[in-house]
Design an enzyme around this catalytic site. Sequence first.
Site, short mmCIF file in Angstrom:
data_model
loop_
_atom_site.label_atom_id
_atom_site.label_comp_id
_atom_site.label_asym_id
_atom_site.label_seq_id
_atom_site.Cartn_x
_atom_site.Cartn_y
_atom_site.Cartn_z
N ASP A 131 0.86 -1.19 0.00
CA ASP A 131 0.00 0.00 0.00
C ASP A 131 0.89 1.24 0.00
O ASP A 131 0.63 2.22 0.69
CB ASP A 131 -0.93 -0.01 1.22
CG ASP A 131 -2.04 1.05 1.12
OD1 ASP A 131 -2.32 1.52 0.00
OD2 ASP A 131 -2.61 1.42 2.16
N ASP B 180 3.08 2.59 7.74
CA ASP B 180 1.79 1.94 7.50
C ASP B 180 1.92 0.58 6.83
O ASP B 180 1.61 0.42 5.65
CB ASP B 180 0.89 2.88 6.67
CG ASP B 180 -0.58 2.55 6.84
OD1 ASP B 180 -0.89 1.63 7.63
OD2 ASP B 180 -1.42 3.21 6.20
N1 LIG Z 1 5.68 7.12 13.13
C1 LIG Z 1 4.97 8.18 12.75
N2 LIG Z 1 5.47 9.43 12.90
C2 LIG Z 1 4.75 10.53 12.54
N3 LIG Z 1 3.51 10.47 12.03
C3 LIG Z 1 2.95 9.25 11.86
C4 LIG Z 1 3.64 8.06 12.21
N4 LIG Z 1 2.84 7.01 11.94
C5 LIG Z 1 1.70 7.52 11.43
N5 LIG Z 1 1.74 8.87 11.38
C6 LIG Z 1 0.66 9.77 10.91
O1 LIG Z 1 -0.59 9.10 11.07
C7 LIG Z 1 -1.22 8.91 9.81
C8 LIG Z 1 -1.93 7.56 9.78
O2 LIG Z 1 -1.00 6.52 10.00
P1 LIG Z 1 -0.96 5.22 9.09
O3 LIG Z 1 0.07 4.31 9.66
O4 LIG Z 1 -0.80 5.61 7.65
O5 LIG Z 1 -2.40 4.55 9.36
P2 LIG Z 1 -3.74 4.45 8.48
O6 LIG Z 1 -3.50 5.08 7.13
O7 LIG Z 1 -3.98 2.99 8.40
O8 LIG Z 1 -4.78 5.14 9.29
C9 LIG Z 1 -0.11 9.06 8.79
O9 LIG Z 1 -0.58 9.54 7.55
C10 LIG Z 1 0.82 10.06 9.44
O10 LIG Z 1 0.37 11.37 9.18
MG LIG Z 2 -1.90 5.25 5.93
#
Ligand SMILES: Nc1ncnc2c1ncn2[C@@H]1O[C@H](COP(=O)(O)OP(=O)(O)O)[C@@H](O)[C@H]1O
Ligand SMILES: [Mg+2]
Length: 282
Positions: free
Chosen positions: A168, A185
Amino acid sequence: MKPPKRLKSLIEEGLIDAVVRQLTSGKEAMVYVVRCGDETRCAKVYKEATQRSFRQAVDYSENRKVKNTRQARAMAKGTRYGKQAQEAAWQSAEVDALYRLAAAGVRVPRPYNFHDGVLLMELVTGADGDAAPRLNDVVFTPEQARDHHATLLTEVMRMLRAGVVHGDLSEFNILLGADGPVIIDLPQALDAAGNNHAARMLVRDVENLRGFFGRCAPDLLDTDYGHEIWDLYQRGALHMEVALTGRFERRTDAVDLGSVMSEIDDARAEEAARRLRLQPAP
Ligand SMILES: Nc1ncnc2c1ncn2[C@@H]1O[C@H](COP(=O)(O)OP(=O)(O)O)[C@@H](O)[C@H]1O
Ligand SMILES: [Mg+2]
């Protein structure tokens, strides 16, 4: 802020000292900025399966490692125990992938802990020291776009050499950290060797990068790095030193003529049998 319910047990366990703020609420997870001692970290809280969208599809979970055959049977049958096991496998897939990729030298958030459906990891920060933006929120010059595209192709190769396809990868799942792009993610990450969809997913991941960076650097648009990388991987020739060309000629010599001929024979035999059945009884 007042800690959300799902983070309470981590506070009780002493894994988190305080919740600073909510970063996002995505389709599959809620992400919080938290304090742990004198460090600021990031807590990803997975939503329940029923609240999630499409990604927990069969494609992704194919060949996912489970602890034992009882679990595998239950998962296949979709019993309650099976659903719980599937849920746990989905959530822990991300932390597993993070450890594996970090060990392989891929720039991903450093994982600290996985507890009660919550992943504690490094908060990726941007040049200003605040939570890093997603690539989607940044504008690049053509040179920057080509640069980041090249860096990310190297990361994709490193991931593949570690046996992982993201599945993804896009401008929404890459952050622009102070030291460059950081891939995030990963709960849907695929096993490159054991999943029949891995090739298609890898090509799609690489095409997403091309499409995004191609908006700023249109010369990227007629490249085909995805098929080239997969082809090298399949032939055991994916070394980090390999010079990619961005071109891929489908190799005609790779066709297994013998199996094509036997397919044709099978089809002929089937057709003959069908005709026989259609003939009116004498
Ligand atoms: N380790 C990280 N550090 C900073 N921001 C993060 C981190 N992990 C996630 N985020 C923020 O959170 C959002 C959602 O996280 P993500 O892992 O993409 O989950 P999902 O898309 O499944 O909801 C990301 O787009 C980013 O903006
Ligand atoms: Mg995401």
